[in-house]
Design a protein around this motif. Structure first.
Motif, short mmCIF file in Angstrom:
data_model
loop_
_atom_site.label_atom_id
_atom_site.label_comp_id
_atom_site.label_asym_id
_atom_site.label_seq_id
_atom_site.Cartn_x
_atom_site.Cartn_y
_atom_site.Cartn_z
N ILE A 141 -21.95 58.80 -68.00
CA ILE A 141 -22.17 60.06 -68.70
C ILE A 141 -20.96 60.26 -69.60
O ILE A 141 -19.82 60.17 -69.14
CB ILE A 141 -22.29 61.25 -67.71
N VAL A 142 -21.18 60.53 -70.87
CA VAL A 142 -20.11 60.74 -71.84
C VAL A 142 -20.26 62.16 -72.39
O VAL A 142 -21.35 62.53 -72.83
CB VAL A 142 -20.19 59.70 -72.98
N ILE A 143 -19.17 62.94 -72.35
CA ILE A 143 -19.22 64.34 -72.77
C ILE A 143 -18.08 64.65 -73.73
O ILE A 143 -16.92 64.37 -73.42
CB ILE A 143 -19.12 65.29 -71.55
N ASN A 144 -18.41 65.24 -74.86
CA ASN A 144 -17.40 65.77 -75.77
C ASN A 144 -17.00 67.13 -75.18
O ASN A 144 -17.82 68.04 -75.12
CB ASN A 144 -17.97 65.93 -77.18
N THR A 145 -15.76 67.25 -74.75
CA THR A 145 -15.34 68.47 -74.06
C THR A 145 -15.20 69.67 -74.99
O THR A 145 -15.23 70.81 -74.52
CB THR A 145 -14.02 68.26 -73.29
N ARG A 146 -15.08 69.46 -76.30
CA ARG A 146 -15.02 70.59 -77.24
C ARG A 146 -16.42 71.11 -77.54
O ARG A 146 -16.70 72.29 -77.36
CB ARG A 146 -14.34 70.19 -78.55
N SER A 147 -17.32 70.22 -77.96
CA SER A 147 -18.67 70.65 -78.33
C SER A 147 -19.56 70.88 -77.10
O SER A 147 -20.60 71.51 -77.20
CB SER A 147 -19.33 69.62 -79.25
N ARG A 148 -19.14 70.31 -75.95
CA ARG A 148 -19.89 70.39 -74.69
C ARG A 148 -21.26 69.72 -74.83
O ARG A 148 -22.23 70.12 -74.22
CB ARG A 148 -20.00 71.83 -74.20
N ILE A 149 -21.30 68.67 -75.66
CA ILE A 149 -22.51 67.87 -75.83
C ILE A 149 -22.29 66.55 -75.11
O ILE A 149 -21.22 65.94 -75.19
CB ILE A 149 -22.83 67.64 -77.32
#
Length: 179
Positions: A141-149
């Motif tokens: 699972i890969v998550i952009n922590t700023r956009s929360r996508i």
């Protein structure tokens, strides 16, 4: 605004939109589930507990977290930080991946692994929890922590696949870049 759900594992949940994770394509096998929250079994979701006490997430004290669907109350996937096992990814995200995650310069991208507990006949009470689980390293699972996508990245051509049995340094898994 908040998302509200009666979760099978955590009970009634209210998650602020700014704490929600969005997976535009869902997860493999759960394509209809787009909204998630990361929770912890012993502290539950942030907010108010049944006794009125404020609950906070305490990331640093947990090995196993839960990716709780806010679209399906029965879907709660245990996830771990691969670093907990001394495991590092050498992963290159494609331009399409970066666009889907809305990654901008300076963004931090987190990686989590979906795990499963060994069945009762293999589970050992005398071992730590991280020694009694196996991890899906080929579908992190890969998550952009700023956009929360987030997204589930399928890695092809892995050097090896690993089942965690002992707390050990496992090294790096690499997948060919597709740019």
């Amino acid at each position: 605004m908040k998302a509200t759900i009666e979760s099978t594992r955590f009970g009634a949940l209210e998650v602020d939109n700014d704490k929600m994770l969005t997976f535009p394509n869902g997860l493999i096998g759960f394509e209809n589930c787009k909204r998630f929250a990361i929770l912890h079994e012993d502290h539950g979701a942030p907010g108010r507990s049944g006794d009125g006490q404020k609950r906070e997430l305490r990331e640093e004290k947990h090995i196993v977290h839960y990716l709780q669907s806010l679209d399906d109350p029965d879907l709660s996937l245990p996830v771990v930080d691969p670093v907990m096992f001394g495991f590092n990814y050498d992963m290159t995200l494609t331009t399409e991946d970066l666009d889907a995650l809305r990654v901008k310069g300076g963004d931090y991208v987190a990686v989590l692994l979906i795990v499963s507990k060994y069945p009762a006949d293999r589970y050992r009470e005398d071992l730590a929890i991280c020694q009694n689980i196996s991890a899906n390293i080929s579908g992190p699972i890969v998550i952009n922590t700023r956009s929360r996508i987030g997204m589930q990245k399928v890695l092809e051509g892995l050097t090896y696949n690993v089942t965690i049995q002992e707390r050990q340094k496992l090294g790096t898994v690499s997948a060919p870049a597709r740019i």
